[in-house]
Write a protein that holds these residues in place. Structure first.
Motif, mmCIF file in Angstrom:
data_model
loop_
_atom_site.group_PDB
_atom_site.id
_atom_site.type_symbol
_atom_site.label_atom_id
_atom_site.label_comp_id
_atom_site.label_asym_id
_atom_site.label_seq_id
_atom_site.Cartn_x
_atom_site.Cartn_y
_atom_site.Cartn_z
ATOM 1 N N LYS A 222 41.676 44.958 31.208
ATOM 2 C CA LYS A 222 42.311 44.572 30.146
ATOM 3 C C LYS A 222 42.186 43.150 29.454
ATOM 4 O O LYS A 222 42.464 42.208 30.695
ATOM 5 C CB LYS A 222 43.860 44.697 30.783
ATOM 6 C CG LYS A 222 44.905 44.982 29.348
ATOM 7 C CD LYS A 222 46.146 45.102 29.764
ATOM 8 C CE LYS A 222 47.306 45.363 28.724
ATOM 9 N NZ LYS A 222 48.544 45.915 29.161
ATOM 10 N N PRO A 223 41.948 42.702 28.413
ATOM 11 C CA PRO A 223 41.638 41.308 28.073
ATOM 12 C C PRO A 223 42.839 40.418 28.692
ATOM 13 O O PRO A 223 43.955 40.845 28.308
ATOM 14 C CB PRO A 223 41.562 41.485 26.538
ATOM 15 C CG PRO A 223 40.886 42.849 26.553
ATOM 16 C CD PRO A 223 42.029 43.415 27.336
ATOM 17 N N GLY A 224 42.379 39.275 29.080
ATOM 18 C CA GLY A 224 43.635 38.301 29.640
ATOM 19 C C GLY A 224 44.094 38.549 30.903
ATOM 20 O O GLY A 224 45.012 37.870 31.421
ATOM 21 N N VAL A 225 43.690 39.557 31.908
ATOM 22 C CA VAL A 225 43.912 39.932 32.968
ATOM 23 C C VAL A 225 44.231 38.610 33.725
ATOM 24 O O VAL A 225 43.313 37.902 33.900
ATOM 25 C CB VAL A 225 43.457 41.097 33.593
ATOM 26 C CG1 VAL A 225 41.839 40.788 33.956
ATOM 27 C CG2 VAL A 225 44.152 41.689 34.876
ATOM 28 N N VAL A 226 45.126 38.691 34.737
ATOM 29 C CA VAL A 226 45.357 37.637 35.828
ATOM 30 C C VAL A 226 44.962 38.352 37.081
ATOM 31 O O VAL A 226 45.639 39.369 37.390
ATOM 32 C CB VAL A 226 46.731 36.978 35.780
ATOM 33 C CG1 VAL A 226 46.772 36.099 37.070
ATOM 34 C CG2 VAL A 226 47.181 36.174 34.475
ATOM 35 N N ILE A 227 43.873 37.835 37.806
ATOM 36 C CA ILE A 227 43.603 38.458 39.079
ATOM 37 C C ILE A 227 43.873 37.351 40.350
ATOM 38 O O ILE A 227 43.515 36.326 39.931
ATOM 39 C CB ILE A 227 42.198 38.586 38.936
ATOM 40 C CG1 ILE A 227 41.709 39.487 37.875
ATOM 41 C CG2 ILE A 227 41.651 39.313 40.245
ATOM 42 C CD1 ILE A 227 40.322 39.745 37.678
ATOM 43 N N VAL A 228 44.412 38.223 41.212
ATOM 44 C CA VAL A 228 44.873 37.195 42.360
ATOM 45 C C VAL A 228 44.180 37.877 43.504
ATOM 46 O O VAL A 228 44.174 39.126 43.920
ATOM 47 C CB VAL A 228 46.327 37.236 42.739
ATOM 48 C CG1 VAL A 228 46.863 36.250 43.942
ATOM 49 C CG2 VAL A 228 46.686 36.606 41.319
ATOM 50 N N ASN A 229 43.596 37.127 44.539
ATOM 51 C CA ASN A 229 42.871 37.521 45.597
ATOM 52 C C ASN A 229 43.556 37.089 47.099
ATOM 53 O O ASN A 229 43.395 35.464 47.045
ATOM 54 C CB ASN A 229 41.453 37.550 45.582
ATOM 55 C CG ASN A 229 40.717 38.197 46.890
ATOM 56 O OD1 ASN A 229 41.451 39.007 47.590
ATOM 57 N ND2 ASN A 229 39.564 37.961 47.065
ATOM 58 N N VAL A 230 44.466 37.666 47.903
ATOM 59 C CA VAL A 230 44.483 36.932 49.093
ATOM 60 C C VAL A 230 44.173 37.907 50.250
ATOM 61 O O VAL A 230 44.641 37.570 51.378
ATOM 62 C CB VAL A 230 46.376 36.777 49.067
ATOM 63 C CG1 VAL A 230 46.688 35.777 47.969
ATOM 64 C CG2 VAL A 230 46.935 38.254 48.950
ATOM 65 N N GLY A 231 43.087 38.909 50.069
ATOM 66 C CA GLY A 231 42.689 39.447 51.141
ATOM 67 C C GLY A 231 41.748 38.859 51.815
ATOM 68 O O GLY A 231 41.690 38.061 52.707
ATOM 69 N N ARG A 232 40.394 39.173 51.275
ATOM 70 C CA ARG A 232 38.945 38.695 51.603
ATOM 71 C C ARG A 232 38.316 38.169 50.524
ATOM 72 O O ARG A 232 37.951 39.099 49.462
ATOM 73 C CB ARG A 232 38.451 39.626 52.715
ATOM 74 C CG ARG A 232 39.059 39.484 54.255
ATOM 75 C CD ARG A 232 38.729 38.294 54.950
ATOM 76 N NE ARG A 232 39.006 38.166 56.278
ATOM 77 C CZ ARG A 232 40.459 37.588 56.507
ATOM 78 N NH1 ARG A 232 41.145 37.241 55.654
ATOM 79 N NH2 ARG A 232 40.624 37.676 58.019
ATOM 80 N N GLY A 233 37.646 37.189 50.500
ATOM 81 C CA GLY A 233 36.677 36.767 49.650
ATOM 82 C C GLY A 233 35.837 37.786 49.054
ATOM 83 O O GLY A 233 35.635 37.929 47.789
ATOM 84 N N SER A 234 35.011 38.530 49.859
ATOM 85 C CA SER A 234 33.892 38.995 49.578
ATOM 86 C C SER A 234 34.279 40.513 48.832
ATOM 87 O O SER A 234 33.546 41.183 48.743
ATOM 88 C CB SER A 234 32.961 39.308 50.680
ATOM 89 O OG SER A 234 32.471 38.174 51.024
#
Length: 320
Positions: A222-234
């Motif tokens: 979806k355009p403009g989505v905010v993505i957050v990663n707190v699991g593992r980088g890869s």
């Protein structure tokens, strides 16, 4: 003769006293890890090892540790530790399963709000001296009335859902075929990326989850989505995210974990993608998911207890 205990990062004085009662302790003053040669030298006559996130344990390392009986890890994720090699060497390896859950979930929410509401950019404006009072700038997106997808519904993912439940989200999507959560709407990842305003990743790194979010899937977000990663980088392709940000498809990316940290991957990058570092639409924290003083102390105590149980001839509480 007392057993030798190697500790790869500095620990709290109370934890150090506990360990010294059980053996002769060699502790890295930190915060930088020992180089490979130093590490191997310390392991040569070690009976027990207390390990931390920067450490990588594989068959080559274990060849330099012929006396090692146990590795007590002061962390939760085990992808940087070769469990098969430890098993073949007869080494009991333990991890701290639960203490990191709440602070990591808390950080995920903080990153989501900071990214959606342009908090870092706003801070820069105020500090620049250009702020003269309210102006119609930095309009963003809040969690309230947004569609939020939580990818990975293990302990951290469920703790994220706990916190989201109070924000009045339009809906909370859950992406995890193995761990359903009745508070979420179960969907596939392909469905989630087309619907979600926020994508929050709390996924462990396995052969199946590497680059779970890649360039092909990002083409459908979806355009403009905010993505957050707190699991593992890869779990997420940083190069693909950088491209999505540059094209304006991804609204913001916030991360506490990075591909460069996944030490056991032979083709891991040695640094964070430069385009992520240069983007005005990223918030990047230095792996501080568990960096709450009381939590870190509890983790160190739990790992020390696991280590001491093995030296006393028992199975550690948190053996994997």
């Amino acid at each position: 003769m007392k057993p030798k205990i190697v500790v790869t990062q500095p620990v709290h004085a109370d934890v150090l006293c506990k360990l010294e009662a059980a053996g002769d302790v060699v502790m890295n003053p930190g915060p930088e890890p020992w180089d490979k040669q130093q590490f191997h030298q310390h392991l040569a006559d070690a009976d027990a090892l207390m390990a931390f996130m920067p450490d990588r344990i594989d068959a080559d390392v274990l060849r330099h540790a012929p006396r090692l009986k146990t590795i007590a890890c002061a962390l939760k994720g085990y992808d940087n530790f070769d469990l098969v090699a430890c098993g073949k060497a007869g080494i009991a390896i333990s991890f701290v399963p639960d203490l990191l859950t709440e602070p990591t979930a808390e950080l995920a929410i903080g990153l989501a709000i900071a990214a959606g509401r342009h908090i870092v950019a706003g801070d820069r404006i105020v500090r620049s001296g250009r702020f003269c009072g309210w102006r119609p700038v930095l309009y963003g997106m809040g969690l309230h009335r947004s569609i939020v997808a939580v990818v990975g519904l293990g302990a951290v993912g469920k703790a994220i859902v706990d916190r989201l439940s109070g924000f009045g989200c339009a809906s909370i999507l859950g992406v995890d075929p193995h761990n359903p959560d009745p508070r979420t709407i179960p969907v596939s990842l392909a469905d989630a990326v087309t619907r979600a305003d926020y994508l929050l990743f709390a996924v462990p790194l396995t052969l199946q989850t590497r680059y779970l979010l890649d360039e092909a899937l990002l083409a459908h977000v979806k355009p403009g989505v905010v993505i957050v990663n707190v699991g593992r980088g890869s779990v997420i392709s940083e190069a693909a995210i950088a491209k999505g940000l540059a094209q304006g498809v991804v609204g913001a990316y916030a991360a506490d974990v990075y591909e460069m940290e996944d030490w056991l991957l032979p083709d891991r990058p040695c640094s964070i993608d430069a385009n992520l570092l240069q983007s005005a639409h990223t918030i990047l924290t230095p792996h501080i998911g568990s960096a709450v003083a009381s939590v870190r102390l509890a983790i160190e105590h739990r790992a020390a207890d696991n280590l001491m149980q093995v030296l006393a001839g028992a199975a550690p509480r948190d053996v994997l």
